[in-house]
Design a protein around this motif. Structure first.
Motif, mmCIF file in Angstrom:
data_model
loop_
_atom_site.group_PDB
_atom_site.id
_atom_site.type_symbol
_atom_site.label_atom_id
_atom_site.label_comp_id
_atom_site.label_asym_id
_atom_site.label_seq_id
_atom_site.Cartn_x
_atom_site.Cartn_y
_atom_site.Cartn_z
ATOM 1 N N PHE A 222 45.415 37.714 64.228
ATOM 2 C CA PHE A 222 45.856 36.418 63.714
ATOM 3 C C PHE A 222 45.674 36.347 62.200
ATOM 4 C CE2 PHE A 222 45.007 31.954 62.601
ATOM 5 C CZ PHE A 222 46.178 31.359 63.071
ATOM 6 N N ALA A 223 44.590 36.927 61.720
ATOM 7 C CA ALA A 223 44.327 36.906 60.280
ATOM 8 C C ALA A 223 45.378 37.691 59.498
ATOM 9 C CB ALA A 223 42.938 37.470 59.994
ATOM 10 N N ARG A 224 46.082 38.619 60.171
ATOM 11 C CA ARG A 224 47.116 39.408 59.503
ATOM 12 C C ARG A 224 48.517 38.930 59.879
ATOM 13 N NH1 ARG A 224 44.800 44.533 58.023
ATOM 14 N NH2 ARG A 224 46.883 45.221 57.440
ATOM 15 N N ASN A 225 48.597 37.762 60.527
ATOM 16 C CA ASN A 225 49.880 37.184 60.952
ATOM 17 C C ASN A 225 50.648 38.097 61.904
ATOM 18 O OD1 ASN A 225 49.666 34.757 59.355
ATOM 19 N ND2 ASN A 225 50.169 35.994 57.544
ATOM 20 N N VAL A 226 49.918 38.823 62.721
ATOM 21 C CA VAL A 226 50.529 39.658 63.749
ATOM 22 C C VAL A 226 49.896 39.297 65.092
ATOM 23 C CG1 VAL A 226 51.163 41.547 62.212
ATOM 24 C CG2 VAL A 226 48.880 41.507 63.226
ATOM 25 N N THR A 246 33.353 46.548 69.848
ATOM 26 C CA THR A 246 33.659 45.961 68.551
ATOM 27 C C THR A 246 35.088 46.341 68.145
ATOM 28 O OG1 THR A 246 31.323 46.262 67.939
ATOM 29 C CG2 THR A 246 32.886 45.786 66.158
ATOM 30 N N PRO A 247 36.049 45.445 68.339
ATOM 31 C CA PRO A 247 37.431 45.745 67.954
ATOM 32 C C PRO A 247 37.581 45.919 66.442
ATOM 33 C CG PRO A 247 37.381 43.977 69.557
ATOM 34 C CD PRO A 247 35.960 44.193 69.105
ATOM 35 N N ILE A 248 38.435 46.862 66.054
ATOM 36 C CA ILE A 248 38.721 47.150 64.646
ATOM 37 C C ILE A 248 40.230 47.253 64.489
ATOM 38 C CG2 ILE A 248 38.465 48.843 62.785
ATOM 39 C CD1 ILE A 248 35.796 49.651 64.096
ATOM 40 N N LEU A 249 40.767 46.575 63.484
ATOM 41 C CA LEU A 249 42.196 46.639 63.201
ATOM 42 C C LEU A 249 42.467 47.777 62.237
ATOM 43 C CD1 LEU A 249 44.975 45.250 63.609
ATOM 44 C CD2 LEU A 249 44.487 43.933 61.534
ATOM 45 N N GLY A 250 43.349 48.697 62.644
ATOM 46 C CA GLY A 250 43.695 49.828 61.797
ATOM 47 C C GLY A 250 45.164 49.827 61.429
ATOM 48 N N ASP A 251 45.516 50.652 60.457
ATOM 49 C CA ASP A 251 46.904 50.768 59.998
ATOM 50 C C ASP A 251 47.454 52.139 60.382
ATOM 51 O OD1 ASP A 251 46.664 48.266 58.719
ATOM 52 O OD2 ASP A 251 45.723 49.223 56.979
ATOM 53 N N MET A 252 48.702 52.148 60.821
ATOM 54 C CA MET A 252 49.371 53.404 61.136
ATOM 55 C C MET A 252 50.505 53.629 60.139
ATOM 56 S SD MET A 252 51.757 52.432 64.432
ATOM 57 C CE MET A 252 53.035 53.650 64.123
ATOM 58 N N ASP A 253 50.983 54.846 60.074
ATOM 59 C CA ASP A 253 52.077 55.198 59.178
ATOM 60 C C ASP A 253 53.342 54.477 59.649
ATOM 61 O OD1 ASP A 253 54.117 56.360 57.734
ATOM 62 O OD2 ASP A 253 53.322 58.397 57.885
ATOM 63 N N PRO A 254 53.923 53.600 58.830
ATOM 64 C CA PRO A 254 55.101 52.838 59.271
ATOM 65 C C PRO A 254 56.319 53.709 59.554
ATOM 66 C CG PRO A 254 54.685 52.483 56.928
ATOM 67 C CD PRO A 254 53.505 53.231 57.469
ATOM 68 N N ASP A 255 56.341 54.945 59.037
ATOM 69 C CA ASP A 255 57.493 55.813 59.295
ATOM 70 C C ASP A 255 57.659 56.120 60.786
ATOM 71 O OD1 ASP A 255 58.039 55.869 56.620
ATOM 72 O OD2 ASP A 255 57.159 57.844 56.263
ATOM 73 N N ALA A 276 48.468 48.163 70.930
ATOM 74 C CA ALA A 276 49.545 48.033 69.954
ATOM 75 C C ALA A 276 49.561 46.614 69.395
ATOM 76 C CB ALA A 276 50.884 48.372 70.603
ATOM 77 N N VAL A 277 50.257 46.451 68.280
ATOM 78 C CA VAL A 277 50.350 45.161 67.593
ATOM 79 C C VAL A 277 51.813 44.904 67.277
ATOM 80 C CG1 VAL A 277 49.602 43.832 65.579
ATOM 81 C CG2 VAL A 277 48.044 45.479 66.625
ATOM 82 N N ARG A 278 52.248 43.637 67.397
ATOM 83 C CA ARG A 278 53.657 43.317 67.161
ATOM 84 C C ARG A 278 53.806 42.076 66.288
ATOM 85 N NH1 ARG A 278 54.459 41.791 73.456
ATOM 86 N NH2 ARG A 278 53.233 39.881 73.483
ATOM 87 N N ASP A 279 55.039 41.892 65.823
ATOM 88 C CA ASP A 279 55.402 40.696 65.080
ATOM 89 C C ASP A 279 55.626 39.574 66.085
ATOM 90 O OD1 ASP A 279 56.880 38.635 63.814
ATOM 91 O OD2 ASP A 279 57.566 40.048 62.277
ATOM 92 N N PRO A 287 53.130 48.232 61.963
ATOM 93 C CA PRO A 287 52.313 49.442 61.732
ATOM 94 C C PRO A 287 50.804 49.175 61.734
ATOM 95 C CG PRO A 287 53.250 48.688 59.671
ATOM 96 C CD PRO A 287 53.847 47.825 60.746
ATOM 97 N N HIS A 288 50.320 48.654 62.831
ATOM 98 C CA HIS A 288 48.889 48.412 63.006
ATOM 99 C C HIS A 288 48.499 48.776 64.433
ATOM 100 C CE1 HIS A 288 49.007 46.275 59.222
ATOM 101 N NE2 HIS A 288 49.874 45.390 59.708
ATOM 102 N N PHE A 289 47.213 48.875 64.667
ATOM 103 C CA PHE A 289 46.686 49.090 66.013
ATOM 104 C C PHE A 289 45.289 48.486 66.061
ATOM 105 C CE2 PHE A 289 45.456 52.746 63.465
ATOM 106 C CZ PHE A 289 44.112 52.892 63.759
ATOM 107 N N VAL A 290 44.806 48.247 67.273
ATOM 108 C CA VAL A 290 43.437 47.776 67.467
ATOM 109 C C VAL A 290 42.705 48.808 68.305
ATOM 110 C CG1 VAL A 290 41.942 46.025 68.492
ATOM 111 C CG2 VAL A 290 44.001 45.335 67.245
ATOM 112 N N THR A 291 41.616 49.324 67.760
ATOM 113 C CA THR A 291 40.751 50.237 68.507
ATOM 114 C C THR A 291 39.421 49.532 68.787
ATOM 115 O OG1 THR A 291 39.750 52.440 68.533
ATOM 116 C CG2 THR A 291 39.757 51.282 66.430
#
Length: 669
Positions: A222-226, A246-255, A276-279, A287-291
């Motif tokens: 929610f803090a990242r508007n996703v 402890t969930p952590i939001l990570g970034d993936m390669d948008p390509d 996975a994370v979506r709009d 291009p994000h994920f939660v681990t």
């Protein structure tokens, strides 16, 4: 009353085993306590990555004294029989009592202290625990899912003393492997135990772990508007991997977002256990994920996120390789390879299965939609629907079969209906899965499932009890749901054997029962020999509504009375045939029923020809009053043979008229 607390602490328990392990622990403890006459007021179990825990409230301090009377051999029986009975009871012959010529033993067993019983119970549970897989370690003989390290067992705040393969019981628990001071803590009841775990960074309750994961993950996204792509199966798994999730939001390669979203999600889920994370506006992946980590990192999880992103990139690079390589070979050119893939040792190769599915699709298509275009497209889709089984992507991710075939067919610019059929021909794969609605997809899905059912029934590989290795129950329910939703008027007898038809009937009863219908009404309609599921369900619905009325309930009672009379007469000889004749001096109630029968037979026939089953039931309702009056005023078993025969003919007419709508003898109401 005293409380029992038990913890079995070990190395990591696989997440997939934890829920069943908690259920098994509860079941085994209840059974053993009950066998000793100990019934707890409450009993609850918990499972986590390294521990199984049980807490039982309200156990007595000791078992009650028990008295048992045991029946023995008859007086005068051979000495060998009496001696055997004495050995089993521990008594002497003088201690037996005689009653009605039989020896009885009266055995008094003083109650034992509960801790003594608990010690025996835990030993039996540990040694007989039904892990799907277990191991031994060191030089011991004890088997456990992973090496068992510690046993905490206290009753009424005192240690229950025992030892299992060198592991002594105690009142010491252990917290998180890495966080906190990692020092053991003392726990003499559940409150102390739960508090100690919390202080040492362990969330005991799996439901609490799930809530912690979801709350934190939603806050991060929610803090990242996703928005988090929620996944109940993945949530259940990751909640069993971390004691302090402890969930952590990570970034993936948008390509990598140009890969099919199912590939990205499956790679995240299967290999890395990421969400996975979506709009939230478009529904597209971002291009994000939660681990979910098992620690609270000092840097807020930045290093963990970066490391996980690298691993994910490597996995998605593999997926991209498969995606690029697979598209170099057309689906049609892969069919030859299916000749080397065995479907079943007794059912041939996957290529032969595809040929059967295509032939079935050709036969089924006119029933789903009667036009040549649908038939041609269904045959094409059926021939290509299994081609993705020999692609690299499905080899890596078998759960994407069908889905990837749809993507590859789309890239080949095949007809959109063919693409949809390839993508969705496995549907529905469960009770909550959608049914393919487009006619070509419905045809291929029906052909796929019918081939499975017909083939395995042909080699006598049918479900037995709870065993269904080929998911034939699911396939049959899939066929039923597709037929009913698409309103396909399919004559099942043309495609199914008698035992398979009975199997369909059983599955339909399950489905309708879940929807609130009575299974006996399904039997009443199936007894007519109809094999059109759409028509059967319509009849069942109309019959259910009819029998819910006073007219329906009373007419059913009249029907059963008529049938009972006819059955009694059939035992004496054949029933009279033909139409009832007009009898001079017949009671008016007899003539009235004869008149109504003629009218109802005609109108019911018209309604049935139009498949207007509600109208047919309304016509049957007209029989209620004349049938009631007939039984009230007319004596069927008249002393005059001609009258008796005529009245029996009248009852045969009533039975047969109602029997055109349903076999009311199958109705239990």
């Amino acid at each position: 009353m005293p409380q029992l607390l038990l913890e079995l602490f070990s190395e990591e328990i696989p997440a997939r085993m934890q829920a069943q392990a908690a259920r098994d622990l509860e079941r085994m403890a209840r059974e053993r306590l009950a066998a000793e006459g100990l019934l707890p007021e409450a009993l609850k179990t918990f499972a986590g990555p390294r521990r199984l825990t049980l807490v039982a409230e309200g156990l007595p301090a000791a078992q009650s004294d028990r008295h048992e009377e045991r029946k023995g051999p008859r007086v005068g029986a051979p000495d060998q029989a009496i001696d055997g009975f004495l050995r089993s009871t521990g008594l002497t012959r003088e201690q037996l009592t005689e009653r009605d010529g039989v020896w009885f033993a009266h055995i008094h067993k003083p109650g034992r202290p509960t801790p003594e019983i608990v010690a025996e119970m835990v030993d039996a549970i540990v040694r007989g625990f039904p892990w799907p897989k277990s191991m031994t370690w060191g030089r011991g003989t004890l088997r456990w899912v992973r090496p068992l390290k510690r046993i905490l067992c206290v009753f009424d705040r005192e240690v229950v003393p025992f030892s299992i393969d060198g592991i002594d019981s105690g009142d010491v628990g252990e917290g998180h492997r890495f966080m906190g001071d990692a020092q053991p803590f003392r726990a003499r009841d559940f409150d102390e135990y739960a508090d100690g775990l919390a202080r040492h960074f362990v969330v005991l309750d799996p439901e609490e772990r799930k809530e912690r994961i979801m709350d934190a993950a939603r806050t991060l996204t929610f803090a990242r508007n996703v928005e988090l792509v929620e996944d109940e199966g993945l949530l259940a798994e990751v909640s069993g991997l971390a004691e302090w999730p402890t969930p952590i939001l990570g970034d993936m390669d948008p390509d990598f977002l140009d890969l099919p979203p199912e590939v990205i999600r499956t790679s995240m889920r299967t290999h890395q256990k990421y969400f996975a994370v979506r709009d939230p506006q478009t529904g597209f992946l971002v291009p994000h994920f939660v681990t979910v980590a098992n620690i609270e990192a000092a840097d807020g999880g930045k290093a963990i996120a970066a490391g996980n992103a690298k691993v994910l990139s490597a996995r998605l690079s593999d997926a991209r390789f498969f995606w690029d390589e697979d598209r170099k070979i057309r689906l049609a050119d892969r069919l030859e390879t299916l000749k080397g893939v065995t479907f079943h040792a007794r059912l041939g190769t996957m290529y032969e299965r595809v040929e059967r599915i295509a032939a079935l699709a050709a036969e089924l298509a006119p029933y789903v939609r009667d036009d040549g275009i649908t038939r041609a497209k269904a045959i094409e889709a059926a021939r290509l629907c299994k081609a993705d089984l020999v692609t690299g992507m499905v080899g890596e991710f078998p759960e994407l079969q069908g889905v990837m075939g749809g993507y590859y067919a789309e890239k080949e610019e095949l007809d959109p209906e063919v693409v949809d059929a390839i993508r969705h021909h496995y549907r529905p794969q469960g009770p909550n899965d959608a049914v393919p609605v487009q006619s070509v997809a419905a045809t291929v899905a029906l052909a796929d499932k019918l081939d499975t059912l017909v083939s395995f029934f042909a080699i006598d590989e049918k479900p037995t009890g709870s065993r269904d290795p080929y998911a034939l129950r699911r396939a049959a329910l899939g066929v039923i749901r597709i037929i009913l939703q698409s309103r396909t008027r399919l004559p099942l007898k043309r495609f199914a054997s008698d035992d398979l038809l009975a199997f369909f009937a059983d599955r339909l009863k399950v489905l309708l029962r879940e929807q609130g219908e009575r299974h006996d009404l399904v039997d009443a309609v199936f007894a007519l020999g109809d094999d059109d599921l759409v028509r059967i369900v319509s009849r069942v619905e109309a019959l259910s509504q009819f029998l819910a009325t006073d007219d329906g309930a009373n007419l059913l009672a009249g029907y059963k009375r008529a049938v009972n009379i006819l059955k009694a007469e059939e035992k004496k000889g054949p029933l009279p045939e033909g139409d009832p004749a007009e009898m001079a001096g017949a009671p008016p109630e007899e003539a009235e029923l004869a008149n109504w029968i003629g009218h109802v037979e005609l109108e019911v026939g018209k309604a049935l020809s139009k498949e207007d089953f509600a109208a047919a039931m309304l016509e049957l309702a007209n029989l209620r009053a004349p049938v009631d009056a007939f039984f009230d005023k007319v004596l069927v078993n008249s002393d005059v043979p001609a009258e008796r025969e005529n009245r029996l003919r009248l009852l045969v007419k009533v039975r047969d008229a109602m029997g055109r709508v349903a076999d009311f003898s199958q109705v239990t109401g």
